[in-house]
Scaffold this active site. Structure first.
Site, PDB file in Angstrom:
ATOM      1  N   LYS A   1       0.814  -1.212   0.000  1.00  0.00           N
ATOM      2  CA  LYS A   1       0.000   0.000   0.000  1.00  0.00           C
ATOM      3  C   LYS A   1       0.850   1.267   0.000  1.00  0.00           C
ATOM      4  CE  LYS A   1      -2.447  -0.997   3.662  1.00  0.00           C
ATOM      5  NZ  LYS A   1      -1.876  -2.346   3.912  1.00  0.00           N
TER       6      LYS A   1
ATOM      7  N   ARG B   1      -9.528   2.687   9.117  1.00  0.00           N
ATOM      8  CA  ARG B   1      -9.029   1.353   9.456  1.00  0.00           C
ATOM      9  C   ARG B   1     -10.138   0.443   9.980  1.00  0.00           C
ATOM     10  NH1 ARG B   1      -3.823  -0.268  10.109  1.00  0.00           N
ATOM     11  NH2 ARG B   1      -3.083   1.873  10.021  1.00  0.00           N
TER      12      ARG B   1
ATOM     13  N   ARG C   1      13.087  -9.059  12.129  1.00  0.00           N
ATOM     14  CA  ARG C   1      12.429  -8.329  13.222  1.00  0.00           C
ATOM     15  C   ARG C   1      11.264  -9.151  13.769  1.00  0.00           C
ATOM     16  NH1 ARG C   1      10.049  -3.024  12.034  1.00  0.00           N
ATOM     17  NH2 ARG C   1       8.950  -4.259  10.489  1.00  0.00           N
TER      18      ARG C   1
END
Length: 218
Positions: A13, A88, A161
């Site tokens: 995105k 969202r 990570r």
């Protein structure tokens, strides 16, 4: 044009938003940028967000909505904008609808970037970051280092990570399905959603997106 960009984590995105905003000559408004700008400038909303984050609590919708509305009122957004990461959830989508209606505006399109779940996991879980300089990133499949586990640029150790682990990615996908996907149905009811495949080269996806937006706006 006023566009909302949606899609699961790993759909690209941010990359697509930057290209599309440039091609359409409208500002790219991302949730991450809103938070960083408000907190660095010390705005009342930024201070509220910082207090919640420092306490390890989720920032409430009201703060996020306030930041987005302030940004959409700025002069450079008068001719349109591309929203990335907002809304969202349904509450944010309904707030956006009300904000636009009150100002006599409307969305032109909601662009849904579609990516198979296994591809999302592969994209994110394959990322490797340099411990010495986190701006140096690689991917075990798409952009592997010359020597496994070693940064090409500085020789630092490459690691995965915690946010990029498969378990974490699948949890993020669960949140996306439960919280964000419902806004797609919300906008489908308004005839705004255009869905495109986010597979392939960046330029190919951008081309598909531009064609879909043009067709929606026609």
């Amino acid at each position: 044009m006023r566009i909302v960009l949606v899609g699961p984590p790993g759909a690209g995105k941010g990359t697509q938003a930057a290209y599309l905003a440039k091609n359409l000559a409208i500002p790219h408004i991302s949730t991450g940028d809103l938070f960083r700008a408000n907190m660095s400038q010390g705005t009342p909303l930024g201070q509220q967000a910082k207090e919640y984050m420092n306490a390890g609590r989720l920032v409430p919708d009201s703060v996020t909505i306030g930041m987005a509305e302030d940004r959409m009122r700025q002069e450079d957004a008068a001719g349109g904008f591309l929203l990335d990461g907002f809304p969202r959830n349904l509450a944010q989508a309904e707030a956006l609808d009300a904000f636009l209606k009150a100002d006599g505006m409307a969305l032109d399109a909601v662009l849904d970037l579609e990516v198979p779940e296994d591809e999302v996991v592969k994209r994110i879980a394959g990322r490797r970051t340099c411990r010495t300089d986190s701006s140096h990133t690689f991917h075990v499949i798409y952009s592997p280092p010359k020597q496994e586990g070693v940064c090409d640029k500085c020789g630092g150790e490459l690691y995965q990570r915690e946010d990029d682990s498969e378990d974490t990615v699948r949890k993020r996908l669960e949140v996306y399905h439960s919280e964000t996907e419902p806004i797609i149905d919300h906008y489908k009811a308004q005839g705004l959603v255009v869905t495109i495949s986010a597979l392939g080269k960046v330029a190919e996806v951008t081309g598909r997106a531009m064609e879909a937006i043009a067709a929606q706006a026609a």
